[in-house]
Design a protein around this motif. Structure first.
Motif, PDB file in Angstrom:
ATOM      1  N   ASP A  61       0.802  -1.233   0.000  1.00 37.78           N
ATOM      2  CA  ASP A  61       0.000   0.000   0.000  1.00 37.78           C
ATOM      3  C   ASP A  61       0.838   1.289   0.000  1.00 37.78           C
ATOM      4  O   ASP A  61       0.465   2.260  -0.677  1.00 37.78           O
ATOM      5  N   PRO A  62       1.948   1.348   0.767  1.00 40.44           N
ATOM      6  CA  PRO A  62       2.674   2.626   0.843  1.00 40.44           C
ATOM      7  C   PRO A  62       3.054   3.145  -0.548  1.00 40.44           C
ATOM      8  O   PRO A  62       3.573   2.396  -1.369  1.00 40.44           O
ATOM      9  N   GLY A  63       2.741   4.397  -0.786  1.00 42.16           N
ATOM     10  CA  GLY A  63       3.020   4.992  -2.088  1.00 42.16           C
ATOM     11  C   GLY A  63       1.920   4.751  -3.100  1.00 42.16           C
ATOM     12  O   GLY A  63       1.895   5.365  -4.161  1.00 42.16           O
ATOM     13  N   LYS A  64       1.000   3.847  -2.810  1.00 38.60           N
ATOM     14  CA  LYS A  64      -0.041   3.513  -3.792  1.00 38.60           C
ATOM     15  C   LYS A  64      -1.423   3.978  -3.364  1.00 38.60           C
ATOM     16  O   LYS A  64      -2.234   4.366  -4.179  1.00 38.60           O
ATOM     17  N   PHE A  65      -1.717   3.865  -2.063  1.00 38.08           N
ATOM     18  CA  PHE A  65      -3.102   4.119  -1.654  1.00 38.08           C
ATOM     19  C   PHE A  65      -3.348   5.622  -1.513  1.00 38.08           C
ATOM     20  O   PHE A  65      -2.427   6.410  -1.306  1.00 38.08           O
ATOM     21  N   ASP A  66      -4.611   5.988  -1.634  1.00 42.73           N
ATOM     22  CA  ASP A  66      -5.000   7.394  -1.660  1.00 42.73           C
ATOM     23  C   ASP A  66      -5.394   7.823  -0.246  1.00 42.73           C
ATOM     24  O   ASP A  66      -6.525   7.608   0.184  1.00 42.73           O
ATOM     25  N   LEU A  67      -4.461   8.417   0.452  1.00 45.06           N
ATOM     26  CA  LEU A  67      -4.672   8.775   1.853  1.00 45.06           C
ATOM     27  C   LEU A  67      -5.826   9.757   2.013  1.00 45.06           C
ATOM     28  O   LEU A  67      -6.670   9.599   2.895  1.00 45.06           O
ATOM     29  N   GLN A  68      -5.895  10.730   1.124  1.00 46.35           N
ATOM     30  CA  GLN A  68      -6.950  11.743   1.253  1.00 46.35           C
ATOM     31  C   GLN A  68      -8.343  11.135   1.054  1.00 46.35           C
ATOM     32  O   GLN A  68      -9.306  11.541   1.714  1.00 46.35           O
ATOM     33  N   PHE A  69      -8.421  10.127   0.173  1.00 47.39           N
ATOM     34  CA  PHE A  69      -9.707   9.456  -0.029  1.00 47.39           C
ATOM     35  C   PHE A  69     -10.224   8.897   1.305  1.00 47.39           C
ATOM     36  O   PHE A  69     -11.399   9.048   1.653  1.00 47.39           O
ATOM     37  N   TRP A  70      -9.330   8.262   2.052  1.00 48.01           N
ATOM     38  CA  TRP A  70      -9.754   7.646   3.306  1.00 48.01           C
ATOM     39  C   TRP A  70     -10.130   8.697   4.341  1.00 48.01           C
ATOM     40  O   TRP A  70     -11.126   8.550   5.056  1.00 48.01           O
ATOM     41  N   LEU A  71      -9.348   9.760   4.420  1.00 42.64           N
ATOM     42  CA  LEU A  71      -9.686  10.820   5.381  1.00 42.64           C
ATOM     43  C   LEU A  71     -11.057  11.415   5.050  1.00 42.64           C
ATOM     44  O   LEU A  71     -11.880  11.665   5.944  1.00 42.64           O
ATOM     45  N   ASP A  72     -11.311  11.608   3.760  1.00 41.15           N
ATOM     46  CA  ASP A  72     -12.613  12.162   3.355  1.00 41.15           C
ATOM     47  C   ASP A  72     -13.750  11.198   3.733  1.00 41.15           C
ATOM     48  O   ASP A  72     -14.816  11.627   4.172  1.00 41.15           O
ATOM     49  N   TYR A  73     -13.483   9.902   3.545  1.00 39.31           N
ATOM     50  CA  TYR A  73     -14.524   8.914   3.868  1.00 39.31           C
ATOM     51  C   TYR A  73     -14.786   8.879   5.376  1.00 39.31           C
ATOM     52  O   TYR A  73     -15.938   8.830   5.817  1.00 39.31           O
ATOM     53  N   PHE A  74     -13.736   8.913   6.166  1.00 39.41           N
ATOM     54  CA  PHE A  74     -13.911   8.942   7.627  1.00 39.41           C
ATOM     55  C   PHE A  74     -14.755  10.149   8.027  1.00 39.41           C
ATOM     56  O   PHE A  74     -15.648  10.065   8.872  1.00 39.41           O
ATOM     57  N   LYS A  75     -14.453  11.266   7.416  1.00 38.19           N
ATOM     58  CA  LYS A  75     -15.156  12.495   7.775  1.00 38.19           C
ATOM     59  C   LYS A  75     -16.629  12.414   7.354  1.00 38.19           C
ATOM     60  O   LYS A  75     -17.531  12.735   8.137  1.00 38.19           O
ATOM     61  N   HIS A  76     -16.853  11.959   6.145  1.00 36.09           N
ATOM     62  CA  HIS A  76     -18.212  11.916   5.614  1.00 36.09           C
ATOM     63  C   HIS A  76     -19.096  10.967   6.414  1.00 36.09           C
ATOM     64  O   HIS A  76     -20.295  11.198   6.577  1.00 36.09           O
ATOM     65  N   THR A  77     -18.508   9.885   6.920  1.00 33.40           N
ATOM     66  CA  THR A  77     -19.280   8.891   7.672  1.00 33.40           C
ATOM     67  C   THR A  77     -19.403   9.253   9.149  1.00 33.40           C
ATOM     68  O   THR A  77     -19.968   8.481   9.928  1.00 33.40           O
ATOM     69  N   HIS A  78     -18.871  10.406   9.543  1.00 31.97           N
ATOM     70  CA  HIS A  78     -18.864  10.802  10.957  1.00 31.97           C
ATOM     71  C   HIS A  78     -18.198   9.745  11.831  1.00 31.97           C
ATOM     72  O   HIS A  78     -18.606   9.533  12.979  1.00 31.97           O
ATOM     73  N   SER A  79     -17.199   9.080  11.290  1.00 33.59           N
ATOM     74  CA  SER A  79     -16.444   8.121  12.109  1.00 33.59           C
ATOM     75  C   SER A  79     -15.655   8.923  13.135  1.00 33.59           C
ATOM     76  O   SER A  79     -14.948   9.856  12.774  1.00 33.59           O
ATOM     77  N   ASP A  80     -15.795   8.565  14.413  1.00 31.57           N
ATOM     78  CA  ASP A  80     -15.052   9.355  15.393  1.00 31.57           C
ATOM     79  C   ASP A  80     -13.922   8.588  16.072  1.00 31.57           C
ATOM     80  O   ASP A  80     -13.313   9.082  17.014  1.00 31.57           O
ATOM     81  N   ALA A  81     -13.631   7.408  15.566  1.00 28.00           N
ATOM     82  CA  ALA A  81     -12.427   6.697  16.003  1.00 28.00           C
ATOM     83  C   ALA A  81     -11.936   5.844  14.845  1.00 28.00           C
ATOM     84  O   ALA A  81     -12.731   5.430  13.988  1.00 28.00           O
TER      85      ALA A  81
END
Ligand SMILES: [Zn+2]
Length: 731
Positions: free
Chosen positions: A59-79
């Protein structure tokens, strides 16, 4: 603080070094809490929605970090739980033999994710997994590798270039402790999640052999028979070793960050190998790892898991870890389930008091179809947040589960859980809200809210546990028990008679009959007219029997029994299929009243047979038994078509009734294809003493339903339910 008995003293003092037959003290003595009271991490009750991203090595260098942060935020994940180290380090570790991802280069993907999640104000948990390692470790520390029964070091079953590590030796106690200290020092995470930390089956390495011998005086067991003295000692010794390990890691993490803890990944229920009572004492929160259904699991298995964990965790947060993929033995880890299957599985967890935790493997997504279902569930969960912060369930019925029965009772003809699964299905179909109770928490405080306890072939019970059940009945509680309940002691040794024979009103006559072919039960409508146990069976002269029964003898005079035995008769040739005996006086159901308490005992395997056959006649008997025993107006009734899991809860200023719609052709064998709406339903719920509803809402439909209040009861019309509706009543 109570002085703990050391394990060594305990093992020496009990049966382990000597004869099997001498009954040692209750296993709890071995697990007496010897852990200093820890402060509770300040964040522990805050997160309601959890996310997990398990990185894979490339995964390092390949996965889209911002995509995951956006998904966490959109889903109101708090942990969030993020891969840190162990098998693969996703940060620039300095610890020798801690394998950096081959794709890591100069990057720190774990650190980048931690930073991004902190900016979202999320609780951040580091995931570690110690169960596999590499050739260089094997060469330098051959004693860290697990050894099989033949003395051979174990290659990893799925990644044969790797080695399986010993869970109970220095790899975990020393090497993984250093890994945890490094992660905590560098990132000051809120907790460390330990995955696959409890070994991978029996290990015969030099450390396990020596440590077990020192503790028990015995060699490691070579049999799985729990009546073998060595196996019996091992069942307890392994647990103590793992509790020591967990405590060591927890202490080391808190030395660096006092507001943190270690979160073990554990299975749950009667078949799990780690004492859940002790887990409940040691944990501030827990993750129930039952990721999806498989094989012939029913969708309510996730709710069952929630009930089992809450039984020992009380009000501490229990988080339901679910995967979005297919969970069959072939382990298609990159697969995606249907939306309907994900939705109902997670709804079962939420309705039964768990907070959701989605788990995704691989930062690079091979299939994105699950994203929408989880997003919708989490959006709704966020909107309903305050009604999901439960204070207490309001069920009046509870089913006991028994790990000691799982560890020590041997019955090769009957899978241990089948009795409980039969009861669970029956209670769901009967729409009776219920809880689960751990068999070592049968004290007055833990049973205070319940009127009726169900004992589904809880075979192994100590005299002390029997006394507690007796006291429960004396206080006005009721019991419904089946088959070999209390016929064995806490070590799985058979007694000559039931430990609870005085409550059942009958004695075991030493004979077990089965498997019975073509046997029936005669319904005694004439001798016991209008009997409440025969409700719904008024036109049935007889029904099928179970498959196994105990020969018992009444200790006293019973009122006319509603159910008598019609013994087996040939089922072939067809010309020979006629009852040789049409009527006996052998009662197959014992009902007694003790003051306000009632006792129902079935000397046969009605619950296990129900799970096998699902006969509607048995369902009626099971339902009638609980209703007769409980003998009060139910806390909630739901009338209407279909199969619903009904749970009822109290929050600070409100109460809720959850209705999970399980009505589906794929209910007994998933995955679901589609959600099928049912309705209308009438929900009638008892209000707390002296309280009137201020507002009633349906949290899924998002509307105010028709309601009516009469005396202490509120009636609510629910027009339809797709997958999960919640009646929320502000008080
Ligand atoms: Zn070992």
């Amino acid at each position: 603080m109570k002085q703990p008995i050391s394990r060594r003293t305990f093992l020496k003092a009990t049966a382990f070094a000597g004869a099997v037959a001498s009954v040692g003290p209750f296993p709890s003595l071995a697990f007496e809490a010897d852990r200093p009271l820890q402060t509770r991490p300040s964040w522990i009750d805050r997160p309601m929605r959890w996310a997990q991203l398990t990185l894979v090595e490339d995964d390092p260098g390949k996965f889209d970090l911002q995509f995951w942060l956006d998904y966490f935020k959109h889903t109101h994940s708090d942990a969030v739980c993020l891969s840190a180290g162990g098998c693969v380090a996703f940060y620039p570790t300095k610890i020798p033999f801690h394998h950096r991802s081959a794709w890591l280069g100069d990057s720190d993907p774990f650190g980048d994710l931690v930073k991004g999640c902190r900016q979202l104000n999320m609780v951040v948990v580091a995931r570690t997994d110690p169960h596999a390692t590499y050739d260089d470790v094997q060469a330098a520390h051959p004693d860290w590798i697990a050894v099989d029964a033949s003395g051979t070091k174990r290659r990893h079953w799925a990644s044969p270039e790797m080695w399986v590590t010993c869970g109970l030796g220095p790899y975990n106690f020393e090497f993984m402790t250093e890994v945890k200290k490094e992660i905590m020092s560098r990132y000051l995470v809120d907790a460390i999640f330990i995955n696959r930390w409890d070994g991978s089956g029996m290990c015969y390495c030099e450390h396990c052999r020596k440590k077990f011998k020192d503790a028990s005086g015995l060699d490691l067991p070579r049999t799985s028979n729990p009546q073998d003295p060595s196996r019996r000692a091992y069942i307890l010794w392994r647990q103590q070793r793992l509790f020591d390990l967990w405590q060591l890691w927890d202490n080391e993490a808190r030395k660096i960050n006092p507001d943190s803890c270690v979160i073990p990944n554990t299975g749950g229920g009667a078949t799990s190998s780690l004492d859940m009572k002790r887990i409940g004492e040691m944990s501030e929160m827990l993750v129930a790892d039952r990721q999806a259904r498989r094989g012939l699991a029913a969708p309510w298995m996730n709710g069952k898991s929630a009930k089992e964990f809450r039984a020992t965790m009380g009000r501490k947060p229990v988080i339901g870890l679910f995967s979005v993929g297919v969970e069959e033995p072939e382990r298609w880890k990159d697969s995606v389930q249907s939306d309907a299957e994900i939705r109902v599985w997670v709804a079962e967890g939420i309705a039964n008091g768990m907070r959701p935790w989605f788990s995704k493997f691989s930062g690079v997504l091979h299939d994105e179809r699950w994203l929408k279902a989880v997003d919708e569930i989490y959006q709704w969960h966020y909107s309903a947040d305050k009604y999901l912060r439960n204070v207490a369930p309001l069920a009046r019925v509870a089913m006991v589960y028994s790990q000691q029965t799982g560890w020590f009772y041997v019955n090769e003809r009957m899978p241990l859980e089948d009795h409980a699964l039969g009861w669970y299905q029956a209670l769901i179909e009967a729409r009776i809200p219920f809880e689960m109770v751990h068999d070592r928490l049968l004290d007055a405080e833990h049973l205070a809210q319940f009127k009726t306890l169900i004992l589904p072939n809880i075979a192994a019970l100590s005299y002390q546990q029997c006394d507690r059940l007796r006291a429960f009945v004396k206080r006005g509680g009721s019991i419904v028990a089946t088959y070999e309940t209390s016929l064995y002691d806490e070590w799985g040794m058979k007694r000559t008679d039931f430990g609870l024979g005085d409550l059942f009103g009958c004695s075991f006559k030493g004979k077990v009959e089965g498997p019975m072919q073509n046997s029936y039960l005669r319904l005694e409508h004439e001798a016991a007219p209008g009997h409440p146990m025969l409700k719904g069976l008024e036109d049935a002269p007889r029904i099928i029997n179970g498959v196994w029964r105990l020969e018992v003898e009444p200790r006293e005079q019973f009122a006319n029994t509603p159910l008598t035995l019609i013994p087996s008769y040939p089922d072939l040739p067809m010309e020979k299929v006629y009852p040789r005996v049409v009527k006996t006086d052998k009662s197959q159901l014992f009902l007694r009243e003790y003051g306000a308490g009632r006792v129902v005992y079935f000397p046969w395997d009605i619950d296990r047979t129900f799970w096998e056959v699902l006969s509607v006649d048995h369902l009626k008997l099971l339902r009638n038994a609980v209703e007769w025993a409980t003998n009060e107006e139910p806390a909630v009734t739901v009338t209407g078509p279909g199969v619903l899991d009904v749970t009822v809860w109290r929050q600070k200023d409100s109460m809720t009734v959850h209705l999970v719609n399980l009505t589906n052709p794929m209910m007994m064998k998933g995955p679901l294809r589609e959600l099928i709406s049912i309705g209308p339903q009438t929900v009638r719920v008892r209000l707390p003493e002296g309280r009137q509803p201020r507002k009633v809402r349906l949290l899924a439909a998002g509307e105010a339903p028709l309601t009516e209040v009469s005396r202490q009861y509120l009636s609510v019309k629910v027009a339809s339910i797709l997958d999960h509706e919640v009646v929320a009543i502000d008080l």
